[in-house]
Design an enzyme around this catalytic site. Structure first.
Site, PDB file in Angstrom:
ATOM      1  N   LYS A 231       0.838  -1.208   0.000  1.00 15.97           N
ATOM      2  CA  LYS A 231       0.000   0.000   0.000  1.00 15.97           C
ATOM      3  C   LYS A 231       0.874   1.261   0.000  1.00 15.97           C
ATOM      4  CE  LYS A 231      -0.178  -0.205   5.005  1.00 15.97           C
ATOM      5  NZ  LYS A 231      -0.711   0.489   6.130  1.00 15.97           N
TER       6      LYS A 231
ATOM      7  N   ARG B 199      -9.461   0.369  15.974  1.00 19.65           N
ATOM      8  CA  ARG B 199      -9.405   1.131  14.733  1.00 19.65           C
ATOM      9  C   ARG B 199     -10.439   0.453  13.850  1.00 19.65           C
ATOM     10  NH1 ARG B 199      -3.668   1.569  11.556  1.00 19.65           N
ATOM     11  NH2 ARG B 199      -4.380  -0.426  10.762  1.00 19.65           N
TER      12      ARG B 199
ATOM     13  N   HIS C  83      -5.273  -7.021  13.721  1.00 12.68           N
ATOM     14  CA  HIS C  83      -4.049  -6.206  13.633  1.00 12.68           C
ATOM     15  C   HIS C  83      -3.658  -5.778  15.042  1.00 12.68           C
ATOM     16  CE1 HIS C  83      -1.119  -3.877  11.467  1.00 12.68           C
ATOM     17  NE2 HIS C  83      -1.630  -2.700  11.744  1.00 12.68           N
TER      18      HIS C  83
ATOM     19  N   ARG D 295       1.921 -10.676   7.609  1.00 11.87           N
ATOM     20  CA  ARG D 295       1.862  -9.505   6.719  1.00 11.87           C
ATOM     21  C   ARG D 295       3.124  -8.660   6.940  1.00 11.87           C
ATOM     22  NH1 ARG D 295      -3.241  -9.277   9.355  1.00 11.87           N
ATOM     23  NH2 ARG D 295      -2.719  -7.266  10.290  1.00 11.87           N
TER      24      ARG D 295
ATOM     25  N   TYR E  11      15.159  30.679   6.126  1.00 13.15           N
ATOM     26  CA  TYR E  11      14.019  31.400   6.713  1.00 13.15           C
ATOM     27  C   TYR E  11      14.094  31.461   8.234  1.00 13.15           C
ATOM     28  CZ  TYR E  11      11.541  30.995   2.220  1.00 13.15           C
ATOM     29  OH  TYR E  11      11.156  31.068   0.907  1.00 13.15           O
TER      30      TYR E  11
ATOM     31  N   CYS F 132      13.311  24.399   3.573  1.00 21.24           N
ATOM     32  CA  CYS F 132      12.367  25.151   2.742  1.00 21.24           C
ATOM     33  C   CYS F 132      11.598  24.171   1.845  1.00 21.24           C
ATOM     34  CB  CYS F 132      13.116  26.151   1.875  1.00 21.24           C
ATOM     35  SG  CYS F 132      14.284  27.153   2.807  1.00 21.24           S
TER      36      CYS F 132
ATOM     37  N   ASP G 172      11.839  23.672  -1.342  1.00 25.85           N
ATOM     38  CA  ASP G 172      12.624  23.047  -2.416  1.00 25.85           C
ATOM     39  C   ASP G 172      14.094  22.887  -2.075  1.00 25.85           C
ATOM     40  OD1 ASP G 172      10.305  23.532  -4.205  1.00 25.85           O
ATOM     41  OD2 ASP G 172      10.891  25.620  -3.890  1.00 25.85           O
TER      42      ASP G 172
END
Ligand code: PLP
Length: 375
Positions: free
Chosen positions: A35, A133, A165, A221, A264, A311, A313
């Site tokens: 997944k 869950r 699980h 799993r 920054y 930042c 990028d």
């Protein structure tokens, strides 16, 4: 031409890890969990690699992920376990995908789809044994198994699995583990009582398959450990190796005087004249902003720390007086046995108070995956 940054994914590592996990689980059949784009490694290549390593099942969260496996020609059994309302249940039934049933309403929806298609749907009933869950808790479980048994008698479904699980398998010895195992045994007995004969009963994730032989049942799993990352802090498994290496390079290097605020917010200030190396990879690529002044990087052959704010990028590294130049490699995480000194995704997780799953899964779509091995 290679992109400035790339995530190198070693498919032989994934296949070898799968092989090793099967051995560690005493030969119990393995479901490779693919997944979330194969935990960021690429779902289809990861699926083919775990199958090459001996996994006989694949696991996805969503039906669309399982359908993509089928569209790519993968015929191995696949379980998709999150089925919210409105999902393409009929397409899944038509594609022979096992559906996780976490709720009576989902069972009814699957039965209806099977009836319309004139097919027998494969379902795996999920018991909530204490994670709280998904799954059906002990109070409603007897009703679910009875309804499933009726649907099976009518030919609408085949109950191919019963599963659950763990909440705390990554904390060996946690008291909830024994409680969940007992609850799972009770759920299996209730299924047995109404005549269900699941082919696979399963509860173990990577942590449990490594540490709890009594949790193996018919299938384990394996997600994170297939990618070479161990979910239990401080626990090592010899032979398991990380499959992903996150590479970039220095875009520019420049000298700055002492007392220069960097990036920054000026959250890093140079203590002397120094060289700053700019690495063009940022939170837009999945480098957590929380790695500001913390994230480790192998750059110019040495392990260093990100200087200042990450930042969107890019980020900056203070390399002192080392002769670092534009074009030099910067490796954020990988496999120390191939790149000595490189931080691991587990190191990143520990430093940022998260889990290695998040570190690899969040590597963004802008970062091309380059595959090696898997021939
Ligand atoms: C239901 C389920 N089973 C198995 C796994 C695989 O767990 P791991 O990656 O810890 O092996 C996951 C992953 O989150 C999961 O949600």
């Amino acid at each position: 031409m290679a992109h400035f940054a790339h995530a190198r994914v070693d498919l032989d590592a994934i296949a070898d890890n799968a092989r090793l996990l099967r051995e560690r689980a005493g030969g119990t059949p393995l479901m490779g969990v693919v997944k979330a784009d194969g935990y960021g490694h690429g779902m289809l290549p990861a699926a083919r690699a775990v199958l090459a390593g001996g996994a006989t099942w694949l696991g996805t969260a969503f039906i669309h992920e399982a359908l993509a496996l089928r569209e790519a020609g993968i015929t191995a059994p696949v379980l998709a376990w999150i089925v919210p309302p409105g999902e393409p249940v009929a397409a899944a039934v038509g594609a022979d995908i096992d559906l996780g049933v976490s709720d009576r309403a989902i069972l009814d929806e699957v039965v209806e789809a099977a009836r319309r298609l004139g097919r027998t749907a494969r379902v795996q009933l999920k018991a909530d044994t204490g994670l709280n869950r998904g799954g059906v808790g002990p109070a409603d479980w007897p009703h679910l198994v009875e309804a499933a048994a009726r649907a099976e008698d009518a030919g609408h479904v085949r109950v191919s699995g019963v599963w659950s699980h763990f909440a705390c398998a990554d904390e060996p010895g946690h008291p909830s583990i024994g409680r969940q195992l007992s609850a799972f045994h009770e759920a299996l007995e209730a299924a047995d009582k109404v005549g269900l004969t699941p082919d696979v009963r399963h509860i173990a994730n990577s942590a449990a398959l490594l540490t709890l032989p009594e949790a193996r049942f018919d299938l384990v799993r394996g997600g994170i450990a297939s990618y070479g990352l161990i979910p239990i802090p401080g626990y090592t498994v010899s032979g398991i190796r990380p499959a992903m290496t996150l590479h970039s390079r220095v875009a520019l290097a420049k000298r700055v005087p002492s007392d220069s605020g960097v990036s920054y917010g000026h959250r890093y200030v140079t203590e002397r004249e120094t060289t700053l190396a700019l690495v063009p990879l940022g939170y837009g690529d999945g480098v957590p902003r929380a790695a500001t002044n913390k994230g480790p990087v192998l750059l110019g052959g040495r392990r260093r720390t990100i200087a200042g704010t990450v930042c969107m990028d890019q980020f900056v590294v203070d390399v002192g007086d080392d002769p670092v130049r534009a074009g030099d490699d910067a490796i954020l995480f990988g496999d120390p046995s191939t790149d000595p000194g490189v931080p691991t995704a587990e190191d990143w997780a520990e430093i940022l108070d998260t889990i290695p799953y998040e570190i690899v899964t969040r590597v963004g779509a802008r970062v091309p995956r380059e595959y090696v091995g898997g021939a």
